[in-house]
Design an enzyme around this catalytic site. Sequence first.
Site, mmCIF file in Angstrom:
data_model
loop_
_atom_site.group_PDB
_atom_site.id
_atom_site.type_symbol
_atom_site.label_atom_id
_atom_site.label_comp_id
_atom_site.label_asym_id
_atom_site.label_seq_id
_atom_site.Cartn_x
_atom_site.Cartn_y
_atom_site.Cartn_z
ATOM 1 N N ARG A 104 51.283 71.248 63.106
ATOM 2 C CA ARG A 104 51.143 72.326 63.814
ATOM 3 C C ARG A 104 49.999 73.211 63.992
ATOM 4 N NH1 ARG A 104 54.801 75.509 66.695
ATOM 5 N NH2 ARG A 104 54.763 77.835 66.458
ATOM 6 N N TYR A 120 44.605 80.892 63.990
ATOM 7 C CA TYR A 120 44.386 79.497 64.228
ATOM 8 C C TYR A 120 42.879 79.066 64.697
ATOM 9 C CZ TYR A 120 49.057 78.617 62.877
ATOM 10 O OH TYR A 120 50.361 78.672 62.228
ATOM 11 N N HIS A 124 53.962 71.177 58.924
ATOM 12 C CA HIS A 124 53.446 72.286 59.476
ATOM 13 C C HIS A 124 51.989 72.003 59.712
ATOM 14 C CE1 HIS A 124 54.600 75.935 60.976
ATOM 15 N NE2 HIS A 124 53.431 76.575 60.661
ATOM 16 N N ARG A 144 57.453 72.879 65.309
ATOM 17 C CA ARG A 144 57.962 72.891 63.702
ATOM 18 C C ARG A 144 58.835 71.854 63.403
ATOM 19 N NH1 ARG A 144 58.485 77.791 66.825
ATOM 20 N NH2 ARG A 144 57.103 79.664 66.009
ATOM 21 N N HIS A 168 54.570 80.973 69.680
ATOM 22 C CA HIS A 168 54.564 82.121 68.966
ATOM 23 C C HIS A 168 55.047 83.588 69.690
ATOM 24 C CE1 HIS A 168 50.891 79.911 66.685
ATOM 25 N NE2 HIS A 168 51.960 79.952 66.062
ATOM 26 N N LYS A 194 62.257 78.986 67.072
ATOM 27 C CA LYS A 194 62.299 80.218 66.239
ATOM 28 C C LYS A 194 62.541 81.564 67.093
ATOM 29 C CE LYS A 194 59.526 82.276 62.451
ATOM 30 N NZ LYS A 194 58.175 82.297 61.793
#
Length: 311
Positions: free
Chosen positions: A262, A294, A259, A164, A285, A189
Site C-alpha cells: 500500500r 507518502y 501494508h 489494506r 484515506h 476503514k
Amino acid sequence: MLLTRQSLKLSQPLPLTGHPGAVYLRSLNPRSRVTMRGALNAIASLLTNGECDYMTLDWAKLTYQHTSAVQAALLERHAPATAARMMCALRRVLKEAKRLGLMSGDDYQTAIDLPSIRESRKLRGRALSQDEIRGLMAVCENDPTTQGIRDAALIAILRGAGLRRAEAVKLQLKDFTQEAGSLQIIGGKGDKDRLVYLPESAISIVNRWLEVRGFTPGALLCPIQKGGRIVIRSMSSQSVLLIVQKRAIAAGVESFSPHDFRRTFCSDLLDAGVDIVTVQKLAGHASPVTTAKYDRRGEAVKRRAVQNLGF
C-alpha cells in the site's frame, strides 16, 4: 494506579443503551470495536489496579487527575501512536458520558484538557522496488500449484490497487468487474465504500486465478486445502501476512509487511505525478494529509513545478 479513595467502580450496572463505553463501541465497525474494547479494558484496569473492566468502571467519575495520569502511564508503556489511539478511545467514551447526561459539560472539558501526544512523522515500513515486486511475482508464477496462482493474484491486488489486507480478504467475486478491472471496496476503514482499479497487468493475473477458482459466488481470494482443493470462503488477514512472508523468503526479498504494498502504491502514484486528491481517493484515506506522508519526491519536484508559472 488508584489516585483517590473514591471508588471508580459502578455502584450498579448501567443498561447498554445508557453505558458510555457500550454506546461508543457500538458506533465502531467490528474490527475497530475489538481494538478499542481492549484499549478501554486496559485503561479501566490501569485506573483501578485490575478491579474494573470497561463495563464496570464508572467513566463519568473521571477527572483531569485521572485522565492526565492515564496519558502519562500509557506513554511510558506504549509507542506514541498506540497511546494516542487509546486516549482517543477514552475521550470518545467521556464524550458519550456527557451526551448521556452522566457528566456535565464543564467536567467533560476539564477531563479532556490534555496536551496532544506528538507522534513521529516518519512512516513505518518501506516501499518496495520494482525489482523486488518482479521477484515476488516470479516466485509465484514459477510455482505450478494452485497456491502459486492464488498468491500471484493476491499480490497483484495488494500492489495494483493499494488495498489494506483486511479489504483484500473481504473482496467477493461480485466486487470484481473484469471489463473495467475495477474492485468495489465495501466497508473499508471508517466503514467507507470506494471503487478502485487494477492495472492491465494485474487484471490478467486475477483473471488467471478465476479460471482456476471458477465463478461460484463468494470470496474472491480463497483458502486452498492440501491437494489443491479451493474452499469458497474468505481468507484471514493473518493468512495474507503468512503468504507474503513465505513469498518474500523464496524471492530473497528483505522482510516487509502486506501494508508495504500500500505504501508502494501511494508513493509510486505520487512519483508518477498523479495528483494527491486522486491518490487519496484510490487509497481510501480520510484526509490528503495522510496521503502526503507518502510523497517522497522532495525539493526537485517543487522547484520544477514553479517553472510552470509565467508572468
